[in-house]
Motif scaffolding. Structure first.
Motif, mmCIF file in Angstrom:
data_model
loop_
_atom_site.group_PDB
_atom_site.id
_atom_site.type_symbol
_atom_site.label_atom_id
_atom_site.label_comp_id
_atom_site.label_asym_id
_atom_site.label_seq_id
_atom_site.Cartn_x
_atom_site.Cartn_y
_atom_site.Cartn_z
ATOM 1 N N ARG A 115 -0.019 42.537 42.964
ATOM 2 C CA ARG A 115 -0.161 41.494 41.948
ATOM 3 C C ARG A 115 1.033 41.427 40.992
ATOM 4 N N VAL A 116 1.877 42.427 41.001
ATOM 5 C CA VAL A 116 3.016 42.459 40.072
ATOM 6 C C VAL A 116 4.247 43.048 40.750
ATOM 7 N N MET A 117 5.381 42.367 40.674
ATOM 8 C CA MET A 117 6.661 42.921 41.085
ATOM 9 C C MET A 117 7.763 42.276 40.262
ATOM 10 N N SER A 118 8.944 42.899 40.241
ATOM 11 C CA SER A 118 10.040 42.358 39.434
ATOM 12 C C SER A 118 11.385 42.650 40.073
ATOM 13 N N GLU B 68 -10.599 44.829 37.216
ATOM 14 C CA GLU B 68 -9.447 44.368 37.982
ATOM 15 C C GLU B 68 -8.496 43.564 37.098
ATOM 16 N N LYS B 69 -9.059 42.759 36.183
ATOM 17 C CA LYS B 69 -8.223 41.984 35.266
ATOM 18 C C LYS B 69 -7.449 42.906 34.326
ATOM 19 N N GLU B 70 -8.148 43.904 33.788
ATOM 20 C CA GLU B 70 -7.488 44.835 32.868
ATOM 21 C C GLU B 70 -6.383 45.622 33.560
ATOM 22 N N ARG B 71 -6.605 45.960 34.847
ATOM 23 C CA ARG B 71 -5.577 46.688 35.596
ATOM 24 C C ARG B 71 -4.323 45.822 35.751
ATOM 25 N N GLN C 219 -8.638 36.073 39.711
ATOM 26 C CA GLN C 219 -9.326 34.837 39.411
ATOM 27 C C GLN C 219 -10.448 35.064 38.412
ATOM 28 N N VAL C 220 -10.987 33.956 37.911
ATOM 29 C CA VAL C 220 -12.011 34.004 36.874
ATOM 30 C C VAL C 220 -13.190 34.877 37.270
ATOM 31 N N GLY C 221 -13.623 34.780 38.530
ATOM 32 C CA GLY C 221 -14.830 35.495 38.949
ATOM 33 C C GLY C 221 -14.641 36.962 39.271
ATOM 34 N N CYS C 222 -13.411 37.476 39.159
ATOM 35 C CA CYS C 222 -13.160 38.882 39.493
ATOM 36 C C CYS C 222 -13.705 39.816 38.402
ATOM 37 N N GLU C 223 -13.851 41.091 38.767
ATOM 38 C CA GLU C 223 -14.356 42.080 37.832
ATOM 39 C C GLU C 223 -13.379 42.288 36.672
ATOM 40 N N LEU C 224 -13.933 42.586 35.486
ATOM 41 C CA LEU C 224 -13.114 42.811 34.299
ATOM 42 C C LEU C 224 -12.139 43.965 34.508
#
Length: 301
Positions: free
Chosen positions: A64-67, A93-96, A86-91
């Protein structure tokens, strides 16, 4: 598109390519990407090949992240590609995701330039009252939780949400268009509500069928023997049906012939399927075998 728009560096998301590589993709462009699952996520950056020699560092943090860090005319430029859950994903996963993005930002020395090209899966909303230092007035719809996370991140990192500073044309605000209908997808937090939005959109755009859909049959494994047996079975069925209609005395014989051909077709189908799958398994590692799998998947779908 990069050639037409004269884009030198492009961030891409949901590439779904498994691996940690760089490859030329033609037309003088090179893709740096990272992914762990060929079915979901994946991020990447596309560069004009003339800038590849300017790349000093590639950080592949997660799918989900690269630079990339580049030196261009003496200026250090860091370009980050991100793909928020996405909106429906677990909190969790979003925090990670936001934690990974924070780590990348904190690792960049003060004074170096940073640009983030990401799909944040959020809406920061129209207007900028109270957030003038990080965004303009031209956001989309009402702000949701994910949009608030974007605004908070921008404040924390002293950055700005660039595409909110200019008015966008209507076609750039529409995510789906067909037959004069236009849809801008805004997913609510609750999955049941989301599902109902999807169903209602489907009813409006596609209509509602009668529900009497004939079941499709797989035919990719058919061979000449199967086709010939099925054709003879159909002819025998027609003869039996005709006998029953006109009351002919040969009806019992024709019925017996049809039943025998019916059993034969089942045997031929079973043999053809077994042979086709055996051949498919032996070709799985070849290009032809891959094409067979895609054809099978399309028919099943």
């Amino acid at each position: 598109m990069m050639e037409r728009r004269k884009v030198d560096i492009l961030c891409v998301q949901e590439t779904r390519w498994k691996g940690s590589k760089a490859r030329s993709i033609g037309a003088g462009f090179k893709l740096f990407y990272y992914g762990v699952d060929s079915k979901r996520n994946g991020v990447g950056l596309v560069l004009k090949e003339e800038f590849v020699r300017n790349v000093l560092e590639v950080k592949r943090v997660s799918d989900r992240v690269m630079s990339l860090k580049l030196e261009i005319e003496g200026v250090m430029l860091n370009v980050v590609s991100g793909y928020a859950p996405q909106v429906g994903c677990e909190l969790e996963e979003k925090e990670r995701f936001w934690s990974e993005l924070d780590e990348v930002m904190e690792s960049i020395p003060t004074g170096e330039r940073v640009v983030i090209g990401a799909d944040f899966n959020g809406h920061v909303g129209e207007g900028n009252t109270g957030d003038e230092e990080v965004m303009g007035k031209f956001g989309v719809k009402e702000r949701n939780l994910e949009g608030q996370m974007v605004v908070d991140f921008a404040k924390r990192m002293d950055m700005t949400v660039v595409n909110t500073y200019f008015q966008k044309r209507e076609e750039h605000r529409v995510t789906y268009k067909s037959g004069g209908r236009r849809t801008q997808v805004v997913l609510p937090d609750d999955w049941e509500t989301t599902a109902e939005v999807i169903r209602e959109t489907g009813r409006k755009v596609l209509g509602v069928s009668s529900g009497r859909r004939k079941e499709d049959k797989e035919t990719w494994w058919w061979n000449e023997e199967v086709q010939d047996s099925i054709q003879r079975k159909r002819l025998a069925k027609k003869k039996w049906d005709m006998d029953r209609t006109v009351g002919s005395g040969t009806g019992q014989d024709n019925r017996q012939e049809y039943k025998e051909l019916q059993r034969r077709v089942k045997r031929e189908v079973s043999k053809a399927k077994q042979k086709a799958y055996e051949e498919l398994y032996t070709r799985l590692d070849t290009r032809e075998g891959e094409k067979d799998l895609y054809r099978l998947a399309r028919q099943r779908d």
